[in-house]
Enzyme design. Structure first.
Site, PDB file in Angstrom:
ATOM      1  CG  ASP A  31     -38.314  95.789 -43.450  1.00  0.00           C
ATOM      2  OD1 ASP A  31     -39.348  95.822 -44.134  1.00  0.00           O
ATOM      3  OD2 ASP A  31     -37.259  95.251 -43.851  1.00  0.00           O
ATOM      4  CG  LEU A  33     -33.760  97.575 -43.548  1.00  0.00           C
ATOM      5  CD1 LEU A  33     -32.743  98.675 -43.231  1.00  0.00           C
ATOM      6  CD2 LEU A  33     -34.804  98.122 -44.533  1.00  0.00           C
ATOM      7  CG  ASP A  57     -35.570  87.847 -38.357  1.00  0.00           C
ATOM      8  OD1 ASP A  57     -36.756  87.492 -38.480  1.00  0.00           O
ATOM      9  OD2 ASP A  57     -34.618  87.264 -38.905  1.00  0.00           O
ATOM     10  CD  GLU A  82     -36.768  86.492 -48.170  1.00  0.00           C
ATOM     11  OE1 GLU A  82     -36.780  86.747 -49.394  1.00  0.00           O
ATOM     12  OE2 GLU A  82     -35.978  87.028 -47.369  1.00  0.00           O
ATOM     13  CB  SER A  83     -42.679  88.751 -51.372  1.00  0.00           C
ATOM     14  OG  SER A  83     -41.794  89.605 -52.059  1.00  0.00           O
ATOM     15  CB  THR A 132     -50.305  85.660 -51.463  1.00  0.00           C
ATOM     16  OG1 THR A 132     -50.413  85.337 -52.840  1.00  0.00           O
ATOM     17  CG2 THR A 132     -49.701  84.431 -50.782  1.00  0.00           C
ATOM     18  CG  ASP A 133     -53.879  85.498 -55.617  1.00  0.00           C
ATOM     19  OD1 ASP A 133     -52.647  85.411 -55.448  1.00  0.00           O
ATOM     20  OD2 ASP A 133     -54.386  85.994 -56.645  1.00  0.00           O
ATOM     21  CD  GLU A 134     -48.287  83.875 -55.959  1.00  0.00           C
ATOM     22  OE1 GLU A 134     -47.482  82.945 -56.045  1.00  0.00           O
ATOM     23  OE2 GLU A 134     -48.040  85.042 -56.318  1.00  0.00           O
ATOM     24  CE1 TYR A 158     -44.729  84.834 -50.946  1.00  0.00           C
ATOM     25  CE2 TYR A 158     -46.069  84.348 -52.879  1.00  0.00           C
ATOM     26  CZ  TYR A 158     -45.811  85.125 -51.761  1.00  0.00           C
ATOM     27  OH  TYR A 158     -46.628  86.179 -51.453  1.00  0.00           O
ATOM     28  CB  SER A 159     -47.894  79.573 -52.834  1.00  0.00           C
ATOM     29  OG  SER A 159     -47.480  78.422 -53.528  1.00  0.00           O
ATOM     30  CE  LYS A 162     -47.659  85.469 -47.199  1.00  0.00           C
ATOM     31  NZ  LYS A 162     -47.248  86.559 -46.247  1.00  0.00           N
ATOM     32  CE1 TYR A 215     -39.292  84.416 -66.338  1.00  0.00           C
ATOM     33  CE2 TYR A 215     -40.850  83.854 -64.603  1.00  0.00           C
ATOM     34  CZ  TYR A 215     -39.637  84.401 -64.995  1.00  0.00           C
ATOM     35  OH  TYR A 215     -38.797  84.918 -64.051  1.00  0.00           O
ATOM     36  N   GLY A 292     -43.214  74.606 -62.508  1.00  0.00           N
ATOM     37  CA  GLY A 292     -44.423  74.562 -61.674  1.00  0.00           C
ATOM     38  C   GLY A 292     -45.292  75.813 -61.778  1.00  0.00           C
TER      39      GLY A 292
HETATM   40  P1  NAD Z   1     -41.464  92.712 -50.403  1.00  0.00           P
HETATM   41  O1  NAD Z   1     -40.578  91.532 -50.671  1.00  0.00           O
HETATM   42  O2  NAD Z   1     -41.405  93.894 -51.285  1.00  0.00           O
HETATM   43  O3  NAD Z   1     -41.205  93.236 -48.908  1.00  0.00           O
HETATM   44  C1  NAD Z   1     -41.034  92.400 -47.815  1.00  0.00           C
HETATM   45  C2  NAD Z   1     -40.435  93.204 -46.681  1.00  0.00           C
HETATM   46  O4  NAD Z   1     -40.287  92.326 -45.548  1.00  0.00           O
HETATM   47  C3  NAD Z   1     -39.046  93.753 -46.980  1.00  0.00           C
HETATM   48  O5  NAD Z   1     -38.964  95.102 -46.564  1.00  0.00           O
HETATM   49  C4  NAD Z   1     -38.109  92.875 -46.159  1.00  0.00           C
HETATM   50  O6  NAD Z   1     -36.930  93.542 -45.737  1.00  0.00           O
HETATM   51  C5  NAD Z   1     -39.002  92.514 -44.997  1.00  0.00           C
HETATM   52  N1  NAD Z   1     -38.594  91.249 -44.344  1.00  0.00           N
HETATM   53  C6  NAD Z   1     -38.278  90.077 -44.943  1.00  0.00           C
HETATM   54  N2  NAD Z   1     -37.962  89.150 -44.027  1.00  0.00           N
HETATM   55  C7  NAD Z   1     -38.107  89.749 -42.815  1.00  0.00           C
HETATM   56  C8  NAD Z   1     -37.952  89.302 -41.482  1.00  0.00           C
HETATM   57  N3  NAD Z   1     -37.557  88.057 -41.199  1.00  0.00           N
HETATM   58  N4  NAD Z   1     -38.201  90.175 -40.467  1.00  0.00           N
HETATM   59  C9  NAD Z   1     -38.586  91.451 -40.736  1.00  0.00           C
HETATM   60  N5  NAD Z   1     -38.722  91.925 -41.972  1.00  0.00           N
HETATM   61  C10 NAD Z   1     -38.504  91.084 -43.014  1.00  0.00           C
HETATM   62  O7  NAD Z   1     -42.926  92.102 -50.337  1.00  0.00           O
HETATM   63  P2  NAD Z   1     -44.329  92.785 -50.672  1.00  0.00           P
HETATM   64  O8  NAD Z   1     -44.623  92.579 -52.104  1.00  0.00           O
HETATM   65  O9  NAD Z   1     -44.347  94.159 -50.105  1.00  0.00           O
HETATM   66  O10 NAD Z   1     -45.307  91.838 -49.853  1.00  0.00           O
HETATM   67  C11 NAD Z   1     -45.677  92.131 -48.500  1.00  0.00           C
HETATM   68  C12 NAD Z   1     -46.598  91.052 -48.005  1.00  0.00           C
HETATM   69  O11 NAD Z   1     -47.750  90.979 -48.830  1.00  0.00           O
HETATM   70  C13 NAD Z   1     -45.972  89.659 -48.029  1.00  0.00           C
HETATM   71  O12 NAD Z   1     -46.388  88.976 -46.885  1.00  0.00           O
HETATM   72  C14 NAD Z   1     -46.552  89.019 -49.281  1.00  0.00           C
HETATM   73  O13 NAD Z   1     -46.640  87.613 -49.138  1.00  0.00           O
HETATM   74  C15 NAD Z   1     -47.928  89.661 -49.319  1.00  0.00           C
HETATM   75  N6  NAD Z   1     -48.530  89.787 -50.651  1.00  0.00           N
HETATM   76  C16 NAD Z   1     -47.827  90.325 -51.687  1.00  0.00           C
HETATM   77  C17 NAD Z   1     -48.440  90.476 -52.922  1.00  0.00           C
HETATM   78  C18 NAD Z   1     -47.717  91.113 -54.086  1.00  0.00           C
HETATM   79  O14 NAD Z   1     -48.254  91.112 -55.205  1.00  0.00           O
HETATM   80  N7  NAD Z   1     -46.539  91.685 -53.903  1.00  0.00           N
HETATM   81  C19 NAD Z   1     -49.772  90.069 -53.100  1.00  0.00           C
HETATM   82  C20 NAD Z   1     -50.463  89.521 -52.004  1.00  0.00           C
HETATM   83  C21 NAD Z   1     -49.825  89.399 -50.775  1.00  0.00           C
HETATM   84  P1  TYD Z   2     -44.407  87.865 -60.539  1.00  0.00           P
HETATM   85  O1  TYD Z   2     -44.417  89.347 -60.669  1.00  0.00           O
HETATM   86  O2  TYD Z   2     -43.116  87.202 -60.174  1.00  0.00           O
HETATM   87  O3  TYD Z   2     -45.567  87.475 -59.508  1.00  0.00           O
HETATM   88  P2  TYD Z   2     -46.178  86.000 -59.140  1.00  0.00           P
HETATM   89  O4  TYD Z   2     -45.284  84.958 -59.664  1.00  0.00           O
HETATM   90  O5  TYD Z   2     -46.164  86.057 -57.647  1.00  0.00           O
HETATM   91  O6  TYD Z   2     -47.546  85.984 -59.737  1.00  0.00           O
HETATM   92  O7  TYD Z   2     -44.894  87.246 -61.905  1.00  0.00           O
HETATM   93  C1  TYD Z   2     -46.164  87.576 -62.448  1.00  0.00           C
HETATM   94  C2  TYD Z   2     -46.358  86.716 -63.688  1.00  0.00           C
HETATM   95  O8  TYD Z   2     -45.400  87.110 -64.681  1.00  0.00           O
HETATM   96  C3  TYD Z   2     -46.108  85.250 -63.428  1.00  0.00           C
HETATM   97  O9  TYD Z   2     -47.038  84.475 -64.189  1.00  0.00           O
HETATM   98  C4  TYD Z   2     -44.697  85.008 -63.934  1.00  0.00           C
HETATM   99  C5  TYD Z   2     -44.570  86.008 -65.067  1.00  0.00           C
HETATM  100  N1  TYD Z   2     -43.201  86.561 -65.288  1.00  0.00           N
HETATM  101  C6  TYD Z   2     -42.674  86.570 -66.592  1.00  0.00           C
HETATM  102  O10 TYD Z   2     -43.323  86.129 -67.562  1.00  0.00           O
HETATM  103  N2  TYD Z   2     -41.419  87.098 -66.756  1.00  0.00           N
HETATM  104  C7  TYD Z   2     -40.674  87.569 -65.730  1.00  0.00           C
HETATM  105  O11 TYD Z   2     -39.512  88.005 -65.959  1.00  0.00           O
HETATM  106  C8  TYD Z   2     -41.243  87.573 -64.404  1.00  0.00           C
HETATM  107  C9  TYD Z   2     -40.462  88.105 -63.236  1.00  0.00           C
HETATM  108  C10 TYD Z   2     -42.521  87.065 -64.248  1.00  0.00           C
END
Ligand code: NAD
Ligand code: TYD
Length: 355
Positions: A31, A33, A57, A82-83, A132-134, A158-159, A162, A215, A292
């Site tokens: 990771d 970090l 990385d 990056e998420s 992700t579903d996005e 982001y999407s 991905k 939002y 968007g």
């Molecule tokens: P997060 O942002 O909490 O964690 C991402 C981690 O990746 C961090 O620890 C960061 O330090 C590390 N990282 C970032 N760039 C890096 C690099 N270049 N090399 C090595 N490590 C790196 O994200 P998350 O919510 O835990 O999501 C994890 C995965 O799941 C992602 O691929 C995301 O697209 C996917 N995902 C997330 C969700 C969600 O709701 N959070 C849903 C579906 C899929």
């Molecule tokens: P988020 O947790 O950022 O996930 P994603 O955009 O990947 O779905 O946001 C979830 C939903 O909540 C999204 O429709 C945006 C909305 N949102 C707010 O309304 N207020 C906020 O401060 C944030 C961070 C998100």
């Protein structure tokens, strides 16, 4: 052993913790970090020899190649990314760098390692890409949930990044025969969720007496899955998934954002009532929408259930109660992630939004 990338982030850390609760199979956790990676998420593994943390990385193909050869994993699970959609709007470059270029270098390193494995090990090897579903874009009201054959229509940087990584993973299977699996999951929530995302942000702001920013009209719909259920789906796909296949993962829990915020307020009113006796709902503030902004996501999870027998354990009601309780019980973790950089982000993302 297995190599996990991004295992200090929200889902990755939950996966590592759950894995080592169930197995003695060791993990190397790579990771970078970034702001989202937090070793405190893994503090309970401090003296656990089954877990080795490496800061680095996924785009560093030399480092990844060395880790693969030295540790000889039977699988690589790629969480690193990056998420956060809002961050991708303010600054897309890191998303292109990690999610696209980084995944490409990771795939190259894994391909070199896998190609040199003896035949038996080659067949058993897996590269599991967590997505992700996005990538499917936005659904209209009443449209059927996303199945695995849905066209990719990503709408945010982001999407889109991905989606590009998913395509690379698919291409490495088709072209080079790399044994890949991809999961596309809906929105997760649960312990260790960084409070820039909706659910933890609302909990943390509510307790701090701050506004709860919703939002637009708050009617956008997300399909919520408790993070531990996502982790069990990944374990299931890793063990039983058909090579080259995509599995959509979700909990059949479509909720409008405003309803999520109301549920959190109701739980906090019960578990940690405000001292003035009023409801946390008083803190809800509607703010300028995200550009968007996708209106609705929903996952059709029938394939993973039918083919692999996976089902979530938590309902939204049980999962959100556990989550709110976790944040109440882990105030120190919350305080520690609210660094100067976190405060700068809040300023950048929320200061310019009209209320
Ligand atoms: P997060 O942002 O909490 O964690 C991402 C981690 O990746 C961090 O620890 C960061 O330090 C590390 N990282 C970032 N760039 C890096 C690099 N270049 N090399 C090595 N490590 C790196 O994200 P998350 O919510 O835990 O999501 C994890 C995965 O799941 C992602 O691929 C995301 O697209 C996917 N995902 C997330 C969700 C969600 O709701 N959070 C849903 C579906 C899929
Ligand atoms: P988020 O947790 O950022 O996930 P994603 O955009 O990947 O779905 O946001 C979830 C939903 O909540 C999204 O429709 C945006 C909305 N949102 C707010 O309304 N207020 C906020 O401060 C944030 C961070 C998100």
């Amino acid at each position: 052993m297995i190599l996990v990338t991004g295992g200090a982030g929200f889902i990755g850390a939950n996966f590592v913790l759950a894995w080592l609760k169930q197995h003695d199979e060791t993990i190397v956790n790579l990771d970078k970090l970034t702001y989202a990676g937090n070793l405190e998420n893994l503090a309970s593994l401090k003296n656990d020899s089954r877990h080795t943390f490496v800061q680095g990385d996924i785009g560093d193909a030399i480092l990844v190649g060395k880790l693969l050869v030295e540790n000889h994993p039977r699988a690589v699970i790629n969480f690193a990314a990056e998420s956060h959609v809002d961050r991708s709007i303010h600054g897309p470059e890191d998303f292109i760098q990690t999610n696209i270029v980084g995944t490409f270098h990771l795939l190259e390193a894994v391909r070199a390692y896998w190609s040199a494995l003896p035949d038996g090990e080659k067949t058993g090897f897996r590269f599991l890409h967590v997505s992700t579903d996005e990538v499917y874009g936005s659904l209209a009201k009443g449209e059927p949930a996303f199945s695995e054959t849905r066209r990719y229509e990503p709408n945010s940087p982001y999407s889109a990044s991905k989606a590009a990584s998913d395509h690379l993973v698919r291409a490495y299977h088709h072209t080079y025969g790399l044994p890949v699996l991809t999961t596309n999951c809906s929105n997760n929530y649960g312990p260790y969720h960084f409070p820039e995302k909706l659910i933890p942000l609302i909990i943390v702001n509510a307790l701090a007496g701050k506004p709860l920013p919703v939002y637009g009209d708050g009617q956008q719909i997300r399909d919520w899955l408790y993070v531990k259920d996502h982790c069990s789906a990944i374990r299931c796909v890793l063990e039983k998934g058909r090579l080259g296949e995509v599995y959509n993962v979700g909990g059949w829990n479509e909720k409008a954002n405003i309803d999520i915020v109301h549920s959190i307020c109701a739980l906090l009113d019960e578990l940690r009532p405000r001292t003035d006796g009023k409801s946390y709902r008083e803190q809800i503030t509607f703010v300028t929408d995200r550009p968007g902004h996708d209106r609705r996501y929903a996952i059709d999870a029938r394939k993973i259930e039918r083919e692999l027998g996976w089902k979530p354990v938590e309902t939204f009601e049980t999962g959100i109660r556990k989550t709110v309780q976790w944040y109440l019980d882990n105030q120190r973790w919350v305080n520690n992630v609210q660094s100067g950089a976190y405060r700068q982000w809040l300023e950048k993302n929320y200061a310019e939004r009209d209320q």
